[in-house]
Design an enzyme around this catalytic site. Structure first.
Site, PDB file in Angstrom:
ATOM      1  CG  ASP A 116      -1.872  -0.880   1.066  1.00  0.00           C
ATOM      2  OD1 ASP A 116      -1.909  -1.665   0.067  1.00  0.00           O
ATOM      3  OD2 ASP A 116      -2.613  -1.179   2.126  1.00  0.00           O
ATOM      4  CG  ASP A 134      -6.260  -1.194  -1.047  1.00  0.00           C
ATOM      5  OD1 ASP A 134      -6.424  -3.175  -1.345  1.00  0.00           O
ATOM      6  OD2 ASP A 134      -5.089  -1.419  -0.687  1.00  0.00           O
TER       7      ASP A 134
END
Length: 168
Positions: A116, A134
């Protein structure tokens, strides 16, 4: 339309993996490093060992592979759902979910965690750090929920209204 949906899944997967490659190889972002870009946006490395927003953290190899299996099972169900789905809007939303799920599965298999790096913030307020996969999953799920709750142009609700008008 099904072929287009699977192609969109592939495009989401590719965009996710290319963005992660760029962050790792070209930007050289390392663990826990932050690079400010704009007053509200930074590149921040996070090794997400859980699922959405760090929930269900897998601290062991067994947990990691259970998350891979769970995510893969969800991806198979979504791929099948696309195959059976008739409404274009839902197929597009499902394609976003599928492409994102596949991108995160590859990370978890390769690295043991999901990469991320997109960090939105404003002053002291900080949004979760996330990635392209995501974002695609979140957008797809929101579209599915909105369409399920409120209907959409090809959701079937308009057909029933038209039938009632025609019968009157």
């Amino acid at each position: 339309m099904k072929g287009v949906s699977y192609a969109l899944s592939g495009a989401v997967f590719l965009a996710d993996q290319l963005s992660k490659w760029w962050i790792i190889e070209k930007v050289g972002l390392e663990a826990r490093e932050t690079i400010p870009v704009l007053p509200f946006f930074s590149l921040t490395w996070v090794e997400n060992r859980g699922v959405s927003m760090g929930l269900l953290t897998a601290d062991s190899d067994m947990g990691r592979w259970l998350l891979v299996a769970l995510t893969a099972a969800i991806a198979v169900v979504v791929a099948y759902w696309i195959w059976r789905e008739q409404r274009r809007g839902d197929m597009v939303a499902l394609a976003l979910v599928l492409g994102g799920a596949l991108g995160n599965i590859v990370d978890r298999v390769r690295f043991g965690y999901v990469v991320d790096f997109v960090h939105l913030h404003l002053g002291q307020w900080s949004f979760y750090v996330f990635n392209v996969a995501d974002a695609a999953i979140s957008i797809g799920v929101v579209v599915l929920l909105v369409r399920a709750l409120f209907g959409g142009p090809d959701s079937g609700h308009s057909d029933r209204r038209n039938e009632r008008l025609h019968d009157a």
